[in-house]
Design a protein around this motif. Structure first.
Motif, short mmCIF file in Angstrom:
data_model
loop_
_atom_site.label_atom_id
_atom_site.label_comp_id
_atom_site.label_asym_id
_atom_site.label_seq_id
_atom_site.Cartn_x
_atom_site.Cartn_y
_atom_site.Cartn_z
N TYR A 134 80.37 -9.42 -9.50
CA TYR A 134 80.04 -10.82 -9.22
C TYR A 134 78.55 -11.03 -8.98
O TYR A 134 78.06 -12.16 -9.09
CB TYR A 134 80.89 -11.36 -8.06
N GLU A 135 77.83 -9.94 -8.66
CA GLU A 135 76.36 -10.08 -8.55
C GLU A 135 75.77 -10.59 -9.86
O GLU A 135 74.70 -11.21 -9.87
CB GLU A 135 75.71 -8.75 -8.16
N GLU A 136 76.47 -10.31 -10.97
CA GLU A 136 76.00 -10.78 -12.27
C GLU A 136 76.04 -12.30 -12.37
O GLU A 136 75.45 -12.88 -13.29
CB GLU A 136 76.85 -10.16 -13.39
N LEU A 137 76.79 -12.94 -11.46
CA LEU A 137 76.88 -14.40 -11.43
C LEU A 137 76.25 -14.96 -10.17
O LEU A 137 76.36 -16.14 -9.87
CB LEU A 137 78.35 -14.83 -11.50
N TRP B 209 80.13 -1.42 -16.91
CA TRP B 209 80.24 0.04 -16.98
C TRP B 209 80.32 0.72 -15.62
O TRP B 209 81.21 1.50 -15.34
CB TRP B 209 79.04 0.56 -17.79
N ARG B 210 79.39 0.37 -14.74
CA ARG B 210 79.36 1.10 -13.46
C ARG B 210 80.54 0.73 -12.56
O ARG B 210 80.96 1.53 -11.73
CB ARG B 210 78.03 0.88 -12.74
N TYR B 211 81.07 -0.48 -12.75
CA TYR B 211 82.21 -0.90 -11.91
C TYR B 211 83.50 -0.26 -12.43
O TYR B 211 84.36 0.15 -11.65
CB TYR B 211 82.32 -2.42 -11.90
N PHE C 239 77.25 -1.39 -4.29
CA PHE C 239 76.48 -1.57 -5.53
C PHE C 239 75.13 -2.21 -5.22
O PHE C 239 75.04 -3.27 -4.62
CB PHE C 239 77.26 -2.43 -6.53
N LYS C 240 74.10 -1.50 -5.62
CA LYS C 240 72.71 -1.93 -5.38
C LYS C 240 72.10 -2.37 -6.70
O LYS C 240 72.80 -2.49 -7.71
CB LYS C 240 71.91 -0.77 -4.80
N VAL C 241 70.77 -2.52 -6.71
CA VAL C 241 70.08 -2.84 -7.97
C VAL C 241 70.44 -1.74 -8.98
O VAL C 241 70.37 -0.56 -8.66
CB VAL C 241 68.55 -2.89 -7.72
N PRO C 242 70.85 -2.12 -10.20
CA PRO C 242 71.29 -1.10 -11.16
C PRO C 242 70.19 -0.09 -11.50
O PRO C 242 69.01 -0.44 -11.58
CB PRO C 242 71.66 -1.93 -12.40
N SER C 243 70.61 1.16 -11.69
CA SER C 243 69.67 2.22 -12.07
C SER C 243 69.32 2.10 -13.56
O SER C 243 69.94 1.32 -14.29
CB SER C 243 70.32 3.58 -11.85
N ASN D 19 81.65 -2.93 -2.18
CA ASN D 19 80.70 -3.62 -1.32
C ASN D 19 79.63 -4.19 -2.26
O ASN D 19 78.74 -3.48 -2.69
CB ASN D 19 80.11 -2.61 -0.33
N ARG D 20 79.77 -5.46 -2.63
CA ARG D 20 79.14 -6.11 -3.79
C ARG D 20 79.85 -5.61 -5.04
O ARG D 20 80.53 -4.59 -4.99
CB ARG D 20 77.64 -5.87 -3.90
N SER D 21 79.64 -6.31 -6.14
CA SER D 21 80.46 -6.03 -7.32
C SER D 21 79.83 -6.66 -8.55
O SER D 21 78.70 -7.15 -8.50
CB SER D 21 81.84 -6.66 -7.11
P1 AMP Z 1 72.05 -4.17 0.10
O1 AMP Z 1 73.51 -4.32 -0.21
O2 AMP Z 1 71.61 -5.06 1.21
O3 AMP Z 1 71.64 -2.76 0.26
O4 AMP Z 1 71.24 -4.72 -1.17
C1 AMP Z 1 71.56 -4.40 -2.46
C2 AMP Z 1 70.73 -5.26 -3.37
O5 AMP Z 1 71.11 -4.98 -4.73
C3 AMP Z 1 70.94 -6.74 -3.15
O6 AMP Z 1 69.71 -7.40 -3.08
C4 AMP Z 1 71.69 -7.17 -4.40
O7 AMP Z 1 71.44 -8.49 -4.76
C5 AMP Z 1 71.18 -6.18 -5.43
N1 AMP Z 1 72.10 -6.06 -6.56
C6 AMP Z 1 73.39 -5.69 -6.53
N2 AMP Z 1 73.93 -5.75 -7.76
C7 AMP Z 1 72.97 -6.18 -8.60
C8 AMP Z 1 72.91 -6.45 -9.98
N3 AMP Z 1 73.98 -6.29 -10.78
N4 AMP Z 1 71.74 -6.86 -10.50
C9 AMP Z 1 70.66 -7.01 -9.69
N5 AMP Z 1 70.65 -6.78 -8.38
C10 AMP Z 1 71.79 -6.38 -7.83
#
Ligand code: AMP
Ligand code: MG
Length: 333
Positions: A136-139, A116-118, A102-106, A132-134
């Motif tokens: 929990y990034e919201e917190l 929603w996306r999770y 999960f990266k920066v949301p689209s 791989n991230r989840s």
């Molecule tokens: P990487 O996993 O290194 O490719 O980076 C993914 C980036 O997406 C990281 O900087 C995360 O902090 C960011 N990211 C993941 N989920 C969210 C989210 N829900 N809101 C904002 N940024 C997010």
């Protein structure tokens, strides 16, 4: 696997689990360099046994098709999330696992509620899902950078001060619901030290093969180290529930982090105890009937049954072919 090995895995996983209600402060409470007295030279053998066990349990989980396993991995940059996933899952049937980064949301994702996306990426019954991230990034990232919350499309009156408490409650409730539905949730926090992150960033800059892993933004994020430590501590304190506990994995030594992740995931699967479905009497009869039909198709058996001379009549090959049925079955498994 012997009972005492299973007990050892259970004990090992338990030492890394955060008991519900613990107040965690980082880096005070957990040592990222800990290896529980294990030596790197012993780790390879243990890891390969752990991977074998995962593969065996994954096959049963898929066959049983009622439970699912969700593994959530969170960590600071360069803690080794990708390498851990790659090593731990190396022996597992790819059809039974789905890894979701999960990266920066689209823009489309921003147009929906945060779960929603999770929700869409959750493992189906019989599957292992790895986040791989989840959510929990919201917190974590959203909490460390208030500007991200400003940019979310929530109605402004929902962004008031109780938002983090509500998000914790929503996440804890959602996880309890998923567990009740048959999904076991395992949460792993790879705990890296600030000094080890510095070394790994330098390696990413100095070694051309690793350049792609580095972005200048990573160093900017590092400037928020203390805020991230506080946010991770709060996540561990407030969302390590009995239903879905967190585990803190010391991550300064990659070999230990991989072994620990494999051990914790194995422990979860052992507790889930998936079984190959038992075949009912009726289904068993159908299998036996099908077996008779397949045996009758054997060219040797047919020529014998019809009493005519077959191509291999006389040298006994036809008879031998049907006598080898046991071997054929093993091969087809
Ligand atoms: P990487 O996993 O290194 O490719 O980076 C993914 C980036 O997406 C990281 O900087 C995360 O902090 C960011 N990211 C993941 N989920 C969210 C989210 N829900 N809101 C904002 N940024 C997010
Ligand atoms: Mg990154």
């Amino acid at each position: 696997m012997a009972d005492q090995d299973l007990d050892r895995i259970r004990e090992f996983a338990k030492t890394l689990r955060v008991p519900h209600g613990t107040r965690v402060k980082l880096p005070r409470d957990y040592d990222p360099d800990d290896t529980q007295g294990l030596k790197e030279k012993d780790a390879a053998e243990l890891l390969s046994r752990g991977i074998e066990l995962l593969s065996d349990y994954q096959a049963r989980l898929a066959a049983q098709d009622t439970q699912a396993l969700l593994v959530i991995i969170q960590a600071i940059d360069a803690a080794g999330k990708d390498g851990t996933i790659r090593h731990v899952m190396s022996g597992v049937n790819p059809q039974g696992v789905r890894v979701s980064p999960f990266k920066v949301p689209s823009a489309e994702e921003m147009d929906h509620d945060f779960m929603w996306r999770y929700q869409k990426a959750l493992p189906a019954r019989g599957m292992i899902g790895i986040f791989n991230r989840s959510y929990y990034e919201e917190l974590l990232v959203v909490r460390v950078h208030p500007s991200i919350l400003d940019g979310q499309k929530l109605p402004p009156d929902r962004k008031n001060t109780g938002i983090w408490t509500r998000r914790f409650r929503q996440i804890n409730d959602w996880e309890a619901y998923l567990v009740d539905q048959g999904t076991t949730i395992v949460k792993l926090f790879l705990n890296l030290s600030k000094e080890e992150q510095r070394r790994r960033f330098l390696a990413r800059i100095d070694e051309p093969d690793k350049n792609w892993k580095f972005s200048a933004a990573d160093v900017k994020e590092r400037a928020h180290w203390d805020a991230y430590q506080a946010a991770f501590g709060d996540v561990l304190s407030r969302s390590s529930t009995a239903a879905a506990p967190w585990h803190v994995i010391p991550a300064d030594n990659k070999w230990f982090a991989r072994l620990a992740a494999a051990g914790i995931i194995a422990d979860a699967l052992i507790r889930m105890d998936p079984q190959f479905p038992e075949v009912s009497g009726e289904a068993r009869d159908a299998l036996l009937a099908a077996r008779v039909e397949l045996l009758a198709e054997d060219p040797g058996a047919r020529s014998l049954a019809s009493g005519r001379s077959g191509p291999d009549d006389g040298d006994g090959k036809g008879r031998k072919a049907s006598a080898k049925k046991g071997k054929g079955r093993r091969k087809g498994k």
